[in-house]
Design a protein around this motif. Structure first.
Motif, PDB file in Angstrom:
ATOM      1  N   ARG A 159       0.913  -1.278  -0.104  1.00  0.00           N
ATOM      2  CA  ARG A 159       0.048   0.068   0.083  1.00  0.00           C
ATOM      3  C   ARG A 159       0.941   1.337  -0.105  1.00  0.00           C
ATOM      4  O   ARG A 159       0.466   2.452  -0.597  1.00  0.00           O
ATOM      5  CB  ARG A 159      -1.047   0.110   1.354  1.00  0.00           C
ATOM      6  N   ARG A 160       2.010   0.986   0.460  1.00  0.00           N
ATOM      7  CA  ARG A 160       2.957   2.515   0.381  1.00  0.00           C
ATOM      8  C   ARG A 160       3.767   2.605  -0.750  1.00  0.00           C
ATOM      9  O   ARG A 160       4.255   3.661  -1.131  1.00  0.00           O
ATOM     10  CB  ARG A 160       3.899   2.175   1.685  1.00  0.00           C
ATOM     11  N   LYS A 161       3.566   1.608  -1.697  1.00  0.00           N
ATOM     12  CA  LYS A 161       4.392   1.899  -2.944  1.00  0.00           C
ATOM     13  C   LYS A 161       3.384   2.330  -3.945  1.00  0.00           C
ATOM     14  O   LYS A 161       2.234   2.359  -3.685  1.00  0.00           O
ATOM     15  CB  LYS A 161       4.488   0.370  -3.461  1.00  0.00           C
ATOM     16  N   HIS A 162       3.989   3.042  -5.029  1.00  0.00           N
ATOM     17  CA  HIS A 162       3.256   3.637  -6.004  1.00  0.00           C
ATOM     18  C   HIS A 162       3.583   3.199  -7.332  1.00  0.00           C
ATOM     19  O   HIS A 162       3.729   3.784  -8.265  1.00  0.00           O
ATOM     20  CB  HIS A 162       3.608   5.241  -5.895  1.00  0.00           C
ATOM     21  N   SER A 163       3.846   1.846  -7.618  1.00  0.00           N
ATOM     22  CA  SER A 163       4.058   1.275  -8.906  1.00  0.00           C
ATOM     23  C   SER A 163       2.947   0.093  -9.123  1.00  0.00           C
ATOM     24  O   SER A 163       2.523  -0.389  -8.167  1.00  0.00           O
ATOM     25  CB  SER A 163       5.509   0.841  -9.182  1.00  0.00           C
ATOM     26  N   GLU A 164       2.860  -0.317 -10.453  1.00  0.00           N
ATOM     27  CA  GLU A 164       2.093  -1.471 -10.884  1.00  0.00           C
ATOM     28  C   GLU A 164       2.423  -2.729  -9.802  1.00  0.00           C
ATOM     29  O   GLU A 164       3.591  -2.904  -9.454  1.00  0.00           O
ATOM     30  CB  GLU A 164       2.077  -1.804 -12.234  1.00  0.00           C
ATOM     31  N   ILE A 165       1.419  -3.581  -9.304  1.00  0.00           N
ATOM     32  CA  ILE A 165       1.551  -4.565  -8.529  1.00  0.00           C
ATOM     33  C   ILE A 165       2.627  -5.793  -9.091  1.00  0.00           C
ATOM     34  O   ILE A 165       3.501  -6.429  -8.319  1.00  0.00           O
ATOM     35  CB  ILE A 165      -0.004  -5.200  -8.244  1.00  0.00           C
ATOM     36  N   LYS A 166       2.679  -5.989 -10.325  1.00  0.00           N
ATOM     37  CA  LYS A 166       3.430  -7.211 -10.872  1.00  0.00           C
ATOM     38  C   LYS A 166       5.149  -6.459 -10.421  1.00  0.00           C
ATOM     39  O   LYS A 166       5.813  -7.344 -10.134  1.00  0.00           O
ATOM     40  CB  LYS A 166       3.354  -7.138 -12.226  1.00  0.00           C
TER      41      LYS A 166
END
Length: 174
Positions: free
Chosen positions: A163-170
């Motif tokens: 949730r803290r990341k701002h890139s695509e899930i893969k």
């Protein structure tokens, strides 16, 4: 006909292979080893003769897996790390009679553990164990995180990090 343990290289199948091996090889001693194809030991820097010599007489104390790697823990304090590649199989029974046999090990009960790999992308290597996150892992596997099949996988911690990341899930998962 050898007892075939499913060995597709996807993570759940690798866990099935590990469980099958645990049932049949834990507590057994390796009495013979034959490497039939050098590519099957290319990840073992010291080569086939070294791998063979160090496996002879080793007792298998357990099995484990992280990601697509599985390993047999040995009483020597090392691990026999196995990667199935795309087409690798670990077969139990008599030595597999196939042109794709890459490595055969015989256990003290006479059972053969055959590594069969049509494409020879997989292989075996011996590795030392290192302490990671409260457990011992083979050094080549130490960088791989726990996965959802691991009993110590912390779902909430993973969700929090994602949730803290701002890139695509893969990208995050890889």
């Amino acid at each position: 006909m050898p007892n075939r343990i499913p060995s597709l290289p996807e993570l759940p199948e690798v866990e099935v292979v590990r469980r099958g091996l645990a049932e049949h090889v834990a507590g057994r001693t390796i009495t013979a080893v034959r490497v039939d194809h050098p590519r099957a030991v290319r990840r073992h820097p010291a080569g086939a003769a070294d791998l063979t010599a160090r496996l002879l007489g080793a007792r298998i104390t357990g099995t484990d897996r992280r990601g697509k790697y599985l390993w047999l823990t040995l009483d020597s304090g090392e691990a026999l790390v196995v990667h199935l590649g795309m087409s690798g199989q670990m077969l139990l029974g008599p030595v597999a009679k196939t042109e794709h046999l890459r490595i055969a090990a015989v256990l003290d009960d006479g059972t053969a553990l055959s590594f069969v790999d049509q494409r020879t992308f997989g292989g075996w290597q011996l590795a030392g164990l290192v302490s990671v996150d409260g457990g011992l892992l083979p050094e080549p596997v130490a960088h791989i995180a726990r996965d959802p099949l691991d009993p110590r996988f912390d779902r909430d911690a993973v969700v929090s990090v994602l949730r803290r990341k701002h890139s695509e899930i893969k990208r995050q998962l890889l």
